[in-house]
Design a protein around this motif. Structure first.
Motif, mmCIF file in Angstrom:
data_model
loop_
_atom_site.group_PDB
_atom_site.id
_atom_site.type_symbol
_atom_site.label_atom_id
_atom_site.label_comp_id
_atom_site.label_asym_id
_atom_site.label_seq_id
_atom_site.Cartn_x
_atom_site.Cartn_y
_atom_site.Cartn_z
ATOM 1 N N THR A 1 -5.665 -6.152 2.750
ATOM 2 C CA THR A 1 -5.417 -5.042 4.067
ATOM 3 C C THR A 1 -4.860 -6.170 5.162
ATOM 4 O O THR A 1 -3.881 -5.759 5.895
ATOM 5 C CB THR A 1 -6.434 -4.524 4.614
ATOM 6 N N GLU A 2 -5.324 -7.296 5.108
ATOM 7 C CA GLU A 2 -5.074 -8.257 6.251
ATOM 8 C C GLU A 2 -3.541 -8.968 5.996
ATOM 9 O O GLU A 2 -2.692 -8.996 6.645
ATOM 10 C CB GLU A 2 -5.860 -9.520 6.438
ATOM 11 N N ARG A 3 -3.245 -8.985 4.679
ATOM 12 C CA ARG A 3 -1.870 -9.386 4.277
ATOM 13 C C ARG A 3 -0.848 -8.471 4.819
ATOM 14 O O ARG A 3 0.135 -8.723 5.019
ATOM 15 C CB ARG A 3 -1.865 -9.665 2.832
ATOM 16 N N LEU A 4 -1.376 -7.148 4.266
ATOM 17 C CA LEU A 4 -0.417 -5.918 4.630
ATOM 18 C C LEU A 4 -0.098 -6.000 6.297
ATOM 19 O O LEU A 4 0.921 -5.435 6.776
ATOM 20 C CB LEU A 4 -0.770 -4.825 3.958
ATOM 21 N N TYR A 5 -1.377 -6.305 7.030
ATOM 22 C CA TYR A 5 -1.107 -6.201 8.479
ATOM 23 C C TYR A 5 -0.102 -7.115 8.981
ATOM 24 O O TYR A 5 0.492 -6.794 9.931
ATOM 25 C CB TYR A 5 -2.538 -6.656 9.118
ATOM 26 N N GLY A 6 -0.188 -8.194 8.189
ATOM 27 C CA GLY A 6 0.796 -9.560 8.511
ATOM 28 C C GLY A 6 2.169 -9.180 8.143
ATOM 29 O O GLY A 6 3.010 -9.452 9.048
ATOM 30 N N VAL A 7 2.283 -8.184 7.354
ATOM 31 C CA VAL A 7 3.847 -7.784 6.637
ATOM 32 C C VAL A 7 4.258 -6.920 7.804
ATOM 33 O O VAL A 7 5.224 -7.081 8.224
ATOM 34 C CB VAL A 7 3.658 -7.142 5.279
ATOM 35 N N LEU A 8 3.315 -6.010 8.238
ATOM 36 C CA LEU A 8 3.697 -5.191 9.277
ATOM 37 C C LEU A 8 4.025 -5.650 10.634
ATOM 38 O O LEU A 8 4.885 -5.454 11.435
ATOM 39 C CB LEU A 8 2.784 -3.911 9.350
ATOM 40 N N ASP A 9 3.124 -6.629 11.026
ATOM 41 C CA ASP A 9 3.377 -7.418 12.250
ATOM 42 C C ASP A 9 4.554 -8.320 12.360
ATOM 43 O O ASP A 9 5.385 -8.307 13.211
ATOM 44 C CB ASP A 9 2.104 -8.432 12.355
ATOM 45 N N ARG A 10 5.163 -9.011 11.073
ATOM 46 C CA ARG A 10 6.170 -9.809 11.123
ATOM 47 C C ARG A 10 7.292 -8.544 11.385
ATOM 48 O O ARG A 10 8.623 -8.944 12.046
ATOM 49 C CB ARG A 10 6.430 -10.342 9.788
ATOM 50 N N ARG A 11 7.358 -7.487 10.730
ATOM 51 C CA ARG A 11 8.468 -6.278 10.822
ATOM 52 C C ARG A 11 8.492 -5.957 12.078
ATOM 53 O O ARG A 11 9.625 -5.922 12.709
ATOM 54 C CB ARG A 11 8.233 -5.129 9.915
ATOM 55 N N LEU A 12 7.355 -5.595 13.096
ATOM 56 C CA LEU A 12 7.463 -5.331 14.234
ATOM 57 C C LEU A 12 7.779 -6.232 15.105
ATOM 58 O O LEU A 12 7.959 -6.035 16.320
ATOM 59 C CB LEU A 12 5.979 -4.627 14.554
ATOM 60 N N ALA A 13 7.737 -7.582 14.892
ATOM 61 C CA ALA A 13 8.324 -8.682 15.717
ATOM 62 C C ALA A 13 9.532 -8.380 16.283
ATOM 63 O O ALA A 13 10.246 -8.874 17.197
ATOM 64 C CB ALA A 13 8.135 -10.048 15.156
ATOM 65 N N ASP A 14 10.375 -7.625 15.348
ATOM 66 C CA ASP A 14 11.995 -7.389 15.375
ATOM 67 C C ASP A 14 12.201 -5.795 15.746
ATOM 68 O O ASP A 14 13.560 -5.678 15.935
ATOM 69 C CB ASP A 14 12.724 -8.082 14.224
ATOM 70 N N SER A 15 11.308 -5.278 15.950
ATOM 71 C CA SER A 15 11.503 -3.647 15.991
ATOM 72 C C SER A 15 10.475 -2.801 16.789
ATOM 73 O O SER A 15 9.371 -3.334 16.516
ATOM 74 C CB SER A 15 11.715 -3.230 14.617
ATOM 75 N N GLU A 16 10.983 -2.173 17.566
ATOM 76 C CA GLU A 16 9.889 -1.593 18.543
ATOM 77 C C GLU A 16 8.978 -0.326 17.529
ATOM 78 O O GLU A 16 7.958 -0.586 17.620
ATOM 79 C CB GLU A 16 10.648 -0.721 19.211
ATOM 80 N N PHE A 17 9.712 0.027 16.379
ATOM 81 C CA PHE A 17 9.000 0.870 15.402
ATOM 82 C C PHE A 17 9.330 0.391 14.325
ATOM 83 O O PHE A 17 10.248 -0.454 14.030
ATOM 84 C CB PHE A 17 9.558 2.319 15.557
#
Length: 184
Positions: A89-105
């Motif tokens: 789950t923490e790894r998936l949070y990291g994936v989503l966090d990286r995605r959201l670094a470049d995108s509002e949503f």
């Protein structure tokens, strides 16, 4: 009772007989297509939203669910399972966090991809409170939580869901069923 997300659309686009849809991802896609909202019409935008919707359906939801099950509901404490799903789950949070670094949503504009992911972050955040390590995810989470539609939806949910979801009786139905139960 067994709980599976399902809807019946008694007024499908184009008319005809009612349409039954089950599973949250299929429901979100059906409603987005019916209303023409929350799913980009262009191929690139639609593909982006759908891949993140399926990412949630195949990753964040199942792994977050296993995380919650083994850390909160399993009848025995199994350290390996707790650790394995917490780390995933923490790894998936990291994936989503990286995605959201470049995108509002999640997929550019607010979409069904955000709608699918938000409840899992909400549930896990309530239990674990660990968004501090994920600043982009935290910003996104707070933005979704502040949306008027989100506030209205959770207020309605509170009014409808007046009894605990997980009881000893529901554990018997939710955890440990085999195919024989379905065939009955």
């Amino acid at each position: 009772n067994n709980r599976i997300p399902a809807i019946v659309d008694h007024a499908p686009a184009g008319g005809g007989t009612p349409v039954s849809v089950f599973e949250s991802g299929a429901i979100l896609l059906y409603l987005a297509e019916k209303t023409g909202r929350f799913l980009p019409a262009d191929v690139a935008g639609r593909t982006e939203a759908l891949q993140w919707l399926f990412w949630q359906m195949g990753g964040l939801g199942p792994m977050g669910g296993q995380n919650l099950h083994f850390s909160a509901y399993a009848p025995q404490v199994i350290p390996y399972a707790i650790d394995r799903y917490a780390k995933e789950t923490e790894r998936l949070y990291g994936v989503l966090d990286r995605r959201l670094a470049d995108s509002e949503f999640v997929a550019g504009d607010y979409s069904i991809a955000d709608m699918a992911s938000y409840p899992w972050i909400l549930t896990l955040e309530r239990k674990e409170g660990n968004l501090g390590d994920f600043p982009n995810l935290k910003r996104w989470f707070e933005a979704i939580a502040a949306r008027p539609a989100t506030i209205r939806a959770y207020a309605k949910g509170t009014a409808v869901n007046t009894t605990p979801t997980i009881t000893e009786e529901s554990k018997k139905l939710l955890f440990g069923q085999g195919a024989a139960r379905i065939a009955a």
